[in-house]
Scaffold this active site. Sequence first.
Site, PDB file in Angstrom:
ATOM      1  N   ARG A  63      -0.168   9.485   9.113  1.00  0.00           N
ATOM      2  CA  ARG A  63       0.042  10.450   8.025  1.00  0.00           C
ATOM      3  C   ARG A  63      -1.139  10.441   7.056  1.00  0.00           C
ATOM      4  NH1 ARG A  63       3.882   9.877   3.019  1.00  0.00           N
ATOM      5  NH2 ARG A  63       4.082  12.045   2.327  1.00  0.00           N
ATOM      6  N   HIS A  67      -3.273  13.734   5.904  1.00  0.00           N
ATOM      7  CA  HIS A  67      -3.428  14.140   4.502  1.00  0.00           C
ATOM      8  C   HIS A  67      -4.892  14.120   4.071  1.00  0.00           C
ATOM      9  CE1 HIS A  67       0.860  13.973   2.749  1.00  0.00           C
ATOM     10  NE2 HIS A  67       0.949  14.114   4.046  1.00  0.00           N
ATOM     11  N   GLY A  73     -11.487  18.305   4.197  1.00  0.00           N
ATOM     12  CA  GLY A  73     -11.853  17.809   5.514  1.00  0.00           C
ATOM     13  C   GLY A  73     -11.663  16.300   5.631  1.00  0.00           C
ATOM     14  N   ASN A  97       1.072  12.978  -1.993  1.00  0.00           N
ATOM     15  CA  ASN A  97       0.471  11.705  -1.593  1.00  0.00           C
ATOM     16  C   ASN A  97       1.076  10.476  -2.265  1.00  0.00           C
ATOM     17  OD1 ASN A  97      -1.336  12.999   0.111  1.00  0.00           O
ATOM     18  ND2 ASN A  97      -2.894  13.217  -1.472  1.00  0.00           N
ATOM     19  N   HIS A 195       6.200  13.504  13.849  1.00  0.00           N
ATOM     20  CA  HIS A 195       7.447  13.157  13.166  1.00  0.00           C
ATOM     21  C   HIS A 195       8.390  12.363  14.065  1.00  0.00           C
ATOM     22  CE1 HIS A 195       7.032  16.663  10.026  1.00  0.00           C
ATOM     23  NE2 HIS A 195       6.121  15.714   9.895  1.00  0.00           N
TER      24      HIS A 195
END
Length: 331
Positions: A63, A67, A73, A97, A195
Amino acid sequence: MSKFGDLGNFLVLCILLGIASSSHGQLQLNFYAKSCPQAEKIIQDYVQKQIPNAPSLAAALLRLHFHDCFVRGCDGSVLLNFTSSTKNQTEKVAVPNQTLRGFSFIDGVKKALEAECPGVVSCADIVALVARDSVVVTGGPYWKVPTGRRDGRISNASEALANIPPPTSNFSSLQTSFASKGLDLKDLVLLSGAHTIGVSHCPSFSSRLYNFTGVWGKKDPSLDTEYASNLKMKKCKSINDNTTIVEMDPGSSSKFDLSYFQLVLKRKGLFQSDAALTTSATTKSFINELVKGSLKQFYAEFGVAMEKMGKIEVKTGSAGEIRKHCAAVNT
């Protein structure tokens, strides 16, 4: 405008496109073969030693990579610490976040690499390689990770909020968000397959249980009734529950498998963004193909999508820097 002006503009455009494509092309497998030959082995060894003791970190590190790449980028900007200026809070403090984990893990890898070859391996490359290696260690898919990314020096919380697709996204917003990063609908489905491992906190989906579309007591009709009742009774017993964690792929959250997609088809995807994948004939067709196919095929296709995501707007060559510490820009 004269034809010469048009020609000039065309040439400028070609040059700009050439610069963009060459920057993209500078990523290469084994980029550190000469500058730090042991780099990828050091990372792999660190992951193999640490992840078995905390397997849930694999999903967190995956993850973290996602993010990072969706904001400016894949440049490690998500790693930069909160600054003293309220006008420039970093990505870390942005709402999407605030539940990220794995920062100290990245710092540990960076420390090991700095001991071997100081100032050579970027934090952005560390994030990309650690994401892959940690998933592999837990029995998940392997994918190629070309390296050569450089670290960005800018990190803004507002950009994270604007660029990271929230779990409440509908299909249209997901399509727009991914397209803006050069990712297509198949990439959207495949990357959502991440997920299949990991957990989430109640606020990411509790509105589906208690006040869908702002109407108190209304449940999201796209969510399976029995699943919703179970979540309310056994997990998120209050809409104000900010601490309880819930498996994104119940009963299979430690296995990188096809269970997530099977649940999505049964209206048991945890997030609105999961349910959104079935509202498009195209993405629903991709899901059906994956469910009917083999795990090996899913792994292969997921790997291709991950490699593609890892190249989003990368900084290479002389752009950016190689940070000494991942949480701070060089002084």
